[in-house]
Design a protein around this motif. Structure first.
Motif, PDB file in Angstrom:
ATOM      1  N   VAL A  86       0.828  -1.213   0.000  1.00  0.00           N
ATOM      2  CA  VAL A  86       0.000   0.000   0.000  1.00  0.00           C
ATOM      3  C   VAL A  86       0.858   1.257   0.000  1.00  0.00           C
ATOM      4  CG1 VAL A  86      -1.883  -1.159   1.193  1.00  0.00           C
ATOM      5  CG2 VAL A  86      -0.181   0.100   2.535  1.00  0.00           C
ATOM      6  N   LEU A  87       2.174   1.126  -0.063  1.00  0.00           N
ATOM      7  CA  LEU A  87       3.062   2.282  -0.005  1.00  0.00           C
ATOM      8  C   LEU A  87       3.411   2.827  -1.385  1.00  0.00           C
ATOM      9  CD1 LEU A  87       5.442   1.165   2.866  1.00  0.00           C
ATOM     10  CD2 LEU A  87       3.506   2.727   2.995  1.00  0.00           C
ATOM     11  N   GLY A  88       2.665   2.448  -2.388  1.00  0.00           N
ATOM     12  CA  GLY A  88       2.894   2.996  -3.711  1.00  0.00           C
ATOM     13  C   GLY A  88       2.792   4.508  -3.711  1.00  0.00           C
ATOM     14  N   GLY A  89       3.732   5.158  -4.393  1.00  0.00           N
ATOM     15  CA  GLY A  89       3.764   6.613  -4.440  1.00  0.00           C
ATOM     16  C   GLY A  89       4.778   7.221  -3.505  1.00  0.00           C
ATOM     17  N   LEU A  90       5.222   6.446  -2.485  1.00  0.00           N
ATOM     18  CA  LEU A  90       6.214   6.952  -1.542  1.00  0.00           C
ATOM     19  C   LEU A  90       7.611   6.623  -2.050  1.00  0.00           C
ATOM     20  CD1 LEU A  90       4.152   5.895   1.491  1.00  0.00           C
ATOM     21  CD2 LEU A  90       5.003   8.213   1.186  1.00  0.00           C
ATOM     22  N   ARG A  92      10.982   4.907   2.194  1.00  0.00           N
ATOM     23  CA  ARG A  92      10.578   3.563   2.603  1.00  0.00           C
ATOM     24  C   ARG A  92      11.733   2.828   3.288  1.00  0.00           C
ATOM     25  NH1 ARG A  92       7.603   1.169  -2.628  1.00  0.00           N
ATOM     26  NH2 ARG A  92       9.063   2.568  -3.684  1.00  0.00           N
ATOM     27  N   ARG A  93      12.927   2.988   2.752  1.00  0.00           N
ATOM     28  CA  ARG A  93      14.076   2.305   3.345  1.00  0.00           C
ATOM     29  C   ARG A  93      14.406   2.832   4.735  1.00  0.00           C
ATOM     30  NH1 ARG A  93      15.864   2.978  -1.998  1.00  0.00           N
ATOM     31  NH2 ARG A  93      17.093   4.823  -1.417  1.00  0.00           N
ATOM     32  N   VAL A 128       5.359  -1.446   8.541  1.00  0.00           N
ATOM     33  CA  VAL A 128       5.989  -0.138   8.374  1.00  0.00           C
ATOM     34  C   VAL A 128       5.414   0.800   9.434  1.00  0.00           C
ATOM     35  CG1 VAL A 128       6.291   1.849   6.863  1.00  0.00           C
ATOM     36  CG2 VAL A 128       6.377  -0.466   5.917  1.00  0.00           C
ATOM     37  N   VAL A 129       6.296   1.410  10.234  1.00  0.00           N
ATOM     38  CA  VAL A 129       5.876   2.306  11.312  1.00  0.00           C
ATOM     39  C   VAL A 129       5.851   3.735  10.775  1.00  0.00           C
ATOM     40  CG1 VAL A 129       6.424   3.183  13.614  1.00  0.00           C
ATOM     41  CG2 VAL A 129       6.879   0.775  13.043  1.00  0.00           C
ATOM     42  N   PRO A 146      19.691  12.165   8.951  1.00  0.00           N
ATOM     43  CA  PRO A 146      20.409  11.578   7.814  1.00  0.00           C
ATOM     44  C   PRO A 146      20.822  10.141   8.111  1.00  0.00           C
ATOM     45  CG  PRO A 146      21.798  13.136   9.003  1.00  0.00           C
ATOM     46  CD  PRO A 146      20.428  13.250   9.602  1.00  0.00           C
ATOM     47  N   ARG A 147      20.828   9.319   7.070  1.00  0.00           N
ATOM     48  CA  ARG A 147      21.329   7.949   7.190  1.00  0.00           C
ATOM     49  C   ARG A 147      22.814   7.943   6.827  1.00  0.00           C
ATOM     50  NH1 ARG A 147      18.679   4.236   3.556  1.00  0.00           N
ATOM     51  NH2 ARG A 147      18.912   2.594   5.114  1.00  0.00           N
TER      52      ARG A 147
END
Length: 634
Positions: A171-175, A180-181, A191-192, A411-412
């Motif tokens: 259901v996360l299409g568009g993000l 997401r990662r 997914v939180v 930041p990652r």
């Protein structure tokens, strides 16, 4: 000024700072009151101004209440805010101070000084200094109660951090992939979605069910606790207005605004609703085509974000071209090119969290002030975006300090934080406030700082957003964070979206909140049903189907604390800002027009009415036409 040890601050340091600011202000107050003989600008107004400067040394506690990582320091700061508020209220209700200022001979004073003292006297009367002692005591008690309720509202909202768990990642299409990662996962791999990311999900998620789920969560943040806090706070404000002889709190609040009265604000909002109706009809038709059904309330953010740019390019295709550090440095370049201000990193200045960046700001060889950028989210820090005046500047006396607050992701490792066009707009908006705080420095404390009229305060920040939307400006720094490739022409058109003040449906959302804040503060005393008022104003403005399920948007409407009845300020300021931007005939990077804007609108601060500053720059009063044209309404 000795540097406050912000990097190792203790609750005791905070209490000492508050004690010191109040004690120093009290010395000047007592000296002013003890003066005998003919009162002059030098022996009375100067002491009053020195009192204000001394008191302002403790202003930083308001910021620390929200941003310091130590809860004990935040609690001490919150207690300091209440003490400082009580002291300030006592100053403004002290008839001895009022009589002393009233007696000052201004016959030989300059226009700025005369305007200063006239405005201060008007504010003293507005606050009730001319009432009897029992009424003044009741006013002080009500103001203290309002501060406690406002802090309670913010505490409840800050504590409500429950996420939404999305079990199905399809259901996360568009993000975007980088978002997401970066998301945490629940115990079963869900997914939180934390409150910090909910607006972003609303803007991007293609699944309408996800949008509805997130919208209901946002509409109930802070509920039910804040529903009752707001009800009590509105009653306290109404009691204060009645005690001061006003028909409503809105009437009391607006007396010193550009709009002057609730009636003029209602007329302004009605005018905007009428002007935007054809644009809204087109937006709704396009929304139905995009969604394949009539739009609902949960679709609002998605539609505002996508209606302008979706046919050209997915808005998130822009993100790799806007890493945070590059956008920040572009802001500094624009500030230097157009306004002559240079930002230099100052690693020696203590900060309240390692994430915070400190900068010394200069104009050539002359120090101008200090700016803090606190842009990443962390536990205990509010989700809202804002700019705080840490210390008001006074020419030749005090360098201003200002802090910009955002809620960007952390930041990652090895990856920059990428900004969507909404984030870019927010960063430009808040930086406009930073610039204003740095340059509105006058010879008097009382004429320095943001314009006195509250509904003017968003003008400089919305004007600066113009640079963040302008393709010619953005092309100068927008480069892919990996390849260095400049922003391709195929994406340039997508830069014109999103912006709530520049789409029909977006404006209707702002109108709904403006009507809500105003209607709540004109609520008849016998009326207790907040929900019916809120829902009626949304239904009258938003033109989208209502959410099914219980919702209490007032419980998380942070502008009810701070802006109170005056959320219309954003639209009022947006209209003025578009008129200002229309004067940059040679492009927004024209330094001649930018310096003229600074001289006429920013530099005067509160040394004269805001309307006079705008008229000097425009050569006339502001008009609706330029703003309407941006929507295609003219």
């Amino acid at each position: 000024m000795r540097e406050l040890p912000l990097d190792r601050l203790t609750p005791g340091d905070v209490r000492t700072l508050v004690d010191s600011s109040i004690a120093q202000a009290s010395v000047y107050r007592d000296s002013l009151l003890a003066m005998r003989g003919r009162r002059t600008v030098r022996n009375t107004l100067r002491l009053y101004d020195e009192m204000s400067i001394a008191f302002n040394t403790g202003q930083i506690v308001a910021l620390l209440t929200n941003v310091h990582p130590d809860s004990a320091v935040r609690a001490a700061a919150a207690e300091g805010v209440r003490r400082r508020s009580a002291f300030f209220t006592a100053l403004r209700l002290d008839p001895r101070l009022y009589r002393a200022l009233l007696a000052v001979d201004t016959s030989q004073a300059d226009a700025e000084t005369r305007y200063y003292i006239a405005r201060v006297l008007a504010l003293y009367r507005h606050d009730g200094v001319d009432r009897d002692s029992s009424t003044r005591a009741r006013i002080a008690a009500l103001r203290d109660e309002a501060v406690r309720l406002e802090q309670g509202f913010n505490s409840i909202l800050a504590a409500d951090t429950a996420p939404v768990l999305l079990a199905d990642t399809t259901v996360l299409g568009g993000l975007p992939g980088d978002w997401r990662r970066a998301q945490r996962r629940g115990p079963a791999g869900e997914v939180v979605v934390s409150p910090e990311d909910m607006r972003f999900v609303l803007q991007n998620a293609e699944d309408a069910g996800v949008r509805r789920q997130i919208m209901l969560r946002l509409q109930n943040r802070g509920a039910p606790g804040n529903h009752f806090v707001i009800d009590t706070l509105l009653r306290v404000r109404a009691q204060l207005a009645t005690l001061l002889g006003y028909p409503s709190y809105a009437a009391y609040q607006f007396e010193n605004h550009m709009a002057e009265s609730p009636q003029r604000v209602w007329q302004f909002l009605d005018d905007l609703q009428r002007v935007t109706e054809p644009v809204v009809q087109r937006d709704v038709a396009r929304a139905e085509s995009l969604l394949g059904r009539p739009p609902q309330a949960g679709d609002f953010q998605f539609l505002v974000y996508h209606l302008r740019g979706r046919a050209i390019a997915r808005p998130n295709a822009l993100r790799p071209y806007f890493p945070y550090e590059r956008v920040r440095d572009a802001l500094f370049h624009i500030a230097d090119t157009l306004f002559g201000l240079q930002f230099t990193a100052a690693h020696d200045i203590p900060v309240w969290h390692p994430d915070v960046e400190a900068y010394r700001v200069a104009e050539g060889a002359t120090p101008v002030g200090i700016a803090y950028l606190d842009v990443h989210r962390r536990p205990g820090k509010p989700l809202s975006n804002s700019t705080a005046s840490v210390r008001l500047g006074v020419r030749g006396r005090v360098l201003p300090r200002t802090a910009l607050l955002l809620s960007l992701p952390q930041p990652r490792p090895g990856e920059p934080v990428l900004l969507g066009s909404q984030d870019v707009a927010l960063l430009f908006h808040e930086f406009g406030h930073v610039l204003e705080n740095l340059v509105t420095v006058r010879p008097w404390f009382g004429t320095s700082g943001l314009p006195a009229e509250f509904d003017f305060r968003e003008v400089p920040s919305i004007v600066f957003e113009g640079w963040g939307r302008d393709p010619a400006v953005l092309r100068t720094f927008a480069r892919h964070y990996r390849t260095g490739e400049p922003l391709p022409d195929s994406l340039v058109a997508a830069l014109q979206q999103p912006d709530e003040t520049r789409t029909g449906l977006g404006v209707r959302g702002l109108l709904a909140r403006a009507r809500m804040s105003l209607a709540l503060h004109e609520r008849p005393a016998a009326t207790s049903d907040i929900d019916s008022i809120v829902q009626a104003q949304f239904a009258a403005s938003a033109r989208l189907g209502q959410l099914t399920g219980e919702s209490h948007p007032e419980a998380s409407f942070t502008h009810l604390v701070g802006y109170e009845a005056a959320y219309y300020t954003y639209l009022w300021s947006a209209v003025i800002a578009e008129d200002v931007l229309g004067q940059f005939k040679s492009g927004l990077m024209d330094p001649v027009t930018a310096r003229a804007y600074r001289r006429a609108v920013l530099d005067p601060g509160r040394s004269r009415p805001a309307g006079a500053s705008i008229e000097q720059f425009l050569g006339r009063p502001f008009r609706l036409d330029a703003w309407a044209a941006t929507l295609g309404a003219k």
